[in-house]
Write a protein that holds these residues in place. Structure first.
Motif, PDB file in Angstrom:
ATOM      1  N   LEU A   1       0.831  -1.205   0.000  1.00  0.00           N
ATOM      2  CA  LEU A   1       0.000   0.000   0.000  1.00  0.00           C
ATOM      3  C   LEU A   1       0.865   1.254   0.000  1.00  0.00           C
ATOM      4  CD1 LEU A   1      -2.607  -1.226   2.641  1.00  0.00           C
ATOM      5  CD2 LEU A   1      -3.037  -0.911   0.192  1.00  0.00           C
ATOM      6  N   HIS A   2       1.966   1.199   0.729  1.00  0.00           N
ATOM      7  CA  HIS A   2       2.902   2.326   0.790  1.00  0.00           C
ATOM      8  C   HIS A   2       3.549   2.562  -0.582  1.00  0.00           C
ATOM      9  CE1 HIS A   2       5.634   5.124   2.812  1.00  0.00           C
ATOM     10  NE2 HIS A   2       6.655   4.511   2.242  1.00  0.00           N
ATOM     11  N   GLU A   3       4.011   1.485  -1.196  1.00  0.00           N
ATOM     12  CA  GLU A   3       4.685   1.601  -2.493  1.00  0.00           C
ATOM     13  C   GLU A   3       3.730   2.095  -3.576  1.00  0.00           C
ATOM     14  OE1 GLU A   3       6.092  -2.350  -3.029  1.00  0.00           O
ATOM     15  OE2 GLU A   3       7.537  -2.200  -1.370  1.00  0.00           O
ATOM     16  N   ARG A   4       2.478   1.691  -3.507  1.00  0.00           N
ATOM     17  CA  ARG A   4       1.497   2.095  -4.521  1.00  0.00           C
ATOM     18  C   ARG A   4       0.997   3.529  -4.315  1.00  0.00           C
ATOM     19  NH1 ARG A   4      -0.871  -1.850  -7.920  1.00  0.00           N
ATOM     20  NH2 ARG A   4       0.474  -3.694  -7.922  1.00  0.00           N
ATOM     21  N   GLY A   5       1.304   4.128  -3.171  1.00  0.00           N
ATOM     22  CA  GLY A   5       0.843   5.485  -2.904  1.00  0.00           C
ATOM     23  C   GLY A   5      -0.655   5.557  -2.664  1.00  0.00           C
ATOM     24  N   VAL A   6      -1.202   4.544  -2.014  1.00  0.00           N
ATOM     25  CA  VAL A   6      -2.642   4.492  -1.741  1.00  0.00           C
ATOM     26  C   VAL A   6      -3.012   5.573  -0.732  1.00  0.00           C
ATOM     27  CG1 VAL A   6      -4.467   3.068  -0.716  1.00  0.00           C
ATOM     28  CG2 VAL A   6      -2.840   2.062  -2.339  1.00  0.00           C
ATOM     29  N   ALA A   7      -4.125   6.266  -0.992  1.00  0.00           N
ATOM     30  CA  ALA A   7      -4.542   7.383  -0.140  1.00  0.00           C
ATOM     31  C   ALA A   7      -5.477   6.956   0.973  1.00  0.00           C
ATOM     32  CB  ALA A   7      -5.228   8.454  -0.988  1.00  0.00           C
ATOM     33  N   LEU A   8      -6.247   5.902   0.745  1.00  0.00           N
ATOM     34  CA  LEU A   8      -7.311   5.496   1.662  1.00  0.00           C
ATOM     35  C   LEU A   8      -7.556   4.015   1.451  1.00  0.00           C
ATOM     36  CD1 LEU A   8      -9.843   6.346   3.515  1.00  0.00           C
ATOM     37  CD2 LEU A   8     -11.087   6.563   1.353  1.00  0.00           C
ATOM     38  N   ILE A   9      -7.779   3.279   2.535  1.00  0.00           N
ATOM     39  CA  ILE A   9      -8.179   1.884   2.398  1.00  0.00           C
ATOM     40  C   ILE A   9      -9.510   1.662   3.102  1.00  0.00           C
ATOM     41  CG2 ILE A   9      -5.853   0.961   2.132  1.00  0.00           C
ATOM     42  CD1 ILE A   9      -6.007   0.001   5.075  1.00  0.00           C
ATOM     43  N   GLY A  10     -10.246   0.715   2.584  1.00  0.00           N
ATOM     44  CA  GLY A  10     -11.502   0.318   3.193  1.00  0.00           C
ATOM     45  C   GLY A  10     -11.645  -1.188   3.093  1.00  0.00           C
ATOM     46  N   ALA A  11     -12.570  -1.715   3.840  1.00  0.00           N
ATOM     47  CA  ALA A  11     -12.835  -3.153   3.804  1.00  0.00           C
ATOM     48  C   ALA A  11     -14.252  -3.395   4.279  1.00  0.00           C
ATOM     49  CB  ALA A  11     -11.831  -3.920   4.669  1.00  0.00           C
ATOM     50  N   ASP A  12     -14.758  -4.594   3.991  1.00  0.00           N
ATOM     51  CA  ASP A  12     -16.074  -4.969   4.484  1.00  0.00           C
ATOM     52  C   ASP A  12     -15.997  -5.618   5.865  1.00  0.00           C
ATOM     53  OD1 ASP A  12     -14.912  -7.338   3.669  1.00  0.00           O
ATOM     54  OD2 ASP A  12     -16.414  -7.802   2.131  1.00  0.00           O
ATOM     55  N   THR A  13     -14.835  -5.536   6.479  1.00  0.00           N
ATOM     56  CA  THR A  13     -14.617  -5.910   7.878  1.00  0.00           C
ATOM     57  C   THR A  13     -13.931  -4.713   8.544  1.00  0.00           C
ATOM     58  OG1 THR A  13     -12.389  -6.814   7.542  1.00  0.00           O
ATOM     59  CG2 THR A  13     -14.246  -8.312   7.138  1.00  0.00           C
ATOM     60  N   PRO A  14     -13.599  -4.836   9.839  1.00  0.00           N
ATOM     61  CA  PRO A  14     -12.834  -3.745  10.471  1.00  0.00           C
ATOM     62  C   PRO A  14     -11.341  -3.778  10.135  1.00  0.00           C
ATOM     63  CG  PRO A  14     -14.248  -4.861  12.069  1.00  0.00           C
ATOM     64  CD  PRO A  14     -14.185  -5.734  10.851  1.00  0.00           C
ATOM     65  N   GLN A  15     -11.013  -4.109   8.903  1.00  0.00           N
ATOM     66  CA  GLN A  15      -9.676  -4.021   8.306  1.00  0.00           C
ATOM     67  C   GLN A  15      -8.767  -5.197   8.637  1.00  0.00           C
ATOM     68  OE1 GLN A  15      -9.562  -1.682   6.134  1.00  0.00           O
ATOM     69  NE2 GLN A  15     -10.819  -0.007   6.890  1.00  0.00           N
ATOM     70  N   ASP A  16      -8.221  -5.250   9.856  1.00  0.00           N
ATOM     71  CA  ASP A  16      -7.191  -6.237  10.199  1.00  0.00           C
ATOM     72  C   ASP A  16      -7.746  -7.652  10.264  1.00  0.00           C
ATOM     73  OD1 ASP A  16      -4.539  -4.814  11.749  1.00  0.00           O
ATOM     74  OD2 ASP A  16      -6.349  -3.587  11.618  1.00  0.00           O
ATOM     75  N   VAL A  17      -7.014  -8.591   9.652  1.00  0.00           N
ATOM     76  CA  VAL A  17      -7.339  -9.984   9.912  1.00  0.00           C
ATOM     77  C   VAL A  17      -7.140 -10.254  11.405  1.00  0.00           C
ATOM     78  CG1 VAL A  17      -4.978 -10.787   9.380  1.00  0.00           C
ATOM     79  CG2 VAL A  17      -6.921 -12.363   9.225  1.00  0.00           C
TER      80      VAL A  17
END
Length: 317
Positions: free
Chosen positions: A233-249
């Motif tokens: 995510l850092h390398e791709r320069g992602v600005a925001l992440i979302g998920a259909d769960t509370p993110q962390d496995v």
């Protein structure tokens, strides 16, 4: 997780607080973090992603009384309400209009409601994003640093849905299954899309389908991002992440780091997060149209000093 890259050790994950840090990258007073990747050009590119004009919500409905406390006042004829005697004469003459209004109480962090996390939501060793102390947050005034109001102008960017469940050929990932960078790249290949700098990446594990069919799961075991995705995510320069769960496995796989994706993202990277999205309509629309990128608009409520906001992210294809 799929076989491929070697999973990082706990020491390597702890090292992400340094190796993936954006502290000072956009100045010592920066509170936007990775939202700095959303430039004017990125927003214009997001506008060009609208090719069909169809919009869908990526949020769950907030139920009452289950998800919030709601007190509703209803007055069929406003001229009869308490205090009407102090209003001008013309107010009394109009006996046709009435109103309803509400007072709401809501706790939006957690595993149920769709909400945005701002960087001040998480501390690590008592520190927040860009080297600010947790002492900047108090009960009376909230956070004096990196609150949700830093995104008062909204988050408008290109969204990319990575449907890992579909790429694996399953209705949903099982609780405890982590998503790796290999999964993300397989979803890109499967969908014919590639994540670019400034994008919002929405991860579909299929839990939304499970929740629609079976109700919300209990406990603290869930599918989600594995910590190994953080460098990607850092390398791709992602600005925001979302998920259909509370993110962390969960479990995270690391004895000393309960929620590494939350901690490294918010504290070290300043990477904003959308928790508990309902991505089923988004996934169905994307599959129907054969389009996995879209214009994404997230407009947090300007709650002063608050570590996030309930939101209704809108994807427009």
């Amino acid at each position: 997780m799929t076989a491929g890259r070697q999973m990082p050790t706990q020491d390597e994950v702890l090292g992400y607080f340094d190796t993936l840090s954006n502290w000072g990258r956009w100045g010592d007073d920066d509170e936007l973090g990775t939202l700095n990747h959303v430039t004017d050009d990125v927003r214009l590119a997001a506008a060009r992603a609208v090719r069909h004009g169809r919009s869908v919500s990526c949020a769950w409905e907030v139920a009452a009384p289950g998800d919030m406390e709601r007190s509703t006042t209803t007055c069929p004829c406003t001229a009869d309400m308490p205090g009407a005697e102090n209003m001008p004469p013309a107010f009394h003459a109009d006996r046709r209009w009435g109103f309803s209004s509400e007072r709401l109480g809501i706790s939006f962090h957690g595993n149920t409601l769709t909400h945005l996390d701002s960087p001040c939501h998480i501390y690590w060793d008592g520190m927040m994003y860009n080297g600010r102390s947790h002492s900047l947050v108090d009960a009376a005034t909230g956070s004096g640093w990196a609150a949700v109001t830093a995104a008062a102008n909204g988050i408008v960017t290109r969204g990319v849905l990575l449907d890992v469940a579909a790429a694996r050929g399953v209705p949903w990932l099982e609780p405890g299954e982590g998503v790796s960078p290999d999964d993300l790249e397989e979803a890109e290949r499967h969908q014919g899309v590639q994540v670019r700098p400034g994008d919002a990446v929405l991860l579909r594990t299929g839990y939304g389908r499970f929740r629609h069919e079976n109700g919300a799961a209990s406990g603290f075991t869930q599918a989600g991002w594995h910590a190994s995705c953080l460098p990607w995510l850092h390398e791709r320069g992602v600005a925001l992440i979302g998920a259909d769960t509370p993110q962390d496995v969960q479990p995270s796989g690391y004895a000393d780091v309960l929620m590494p994706v939350h901690a490294v993202s918010l504290v070290a990277m300043g990477l904003w997060m959308l928790d508990n999205c309902d991505l089923e309509a988004c996934a169905t629309t994307a599959a129907e149209l054969g389009q996995w990128d879209f214009h994404l608009a997230v407009a947090p409520v300007r709650f002063a000093g608050t570590s996030g906001s309930p939101v209704n992210p809108i994807a427009t294809f």
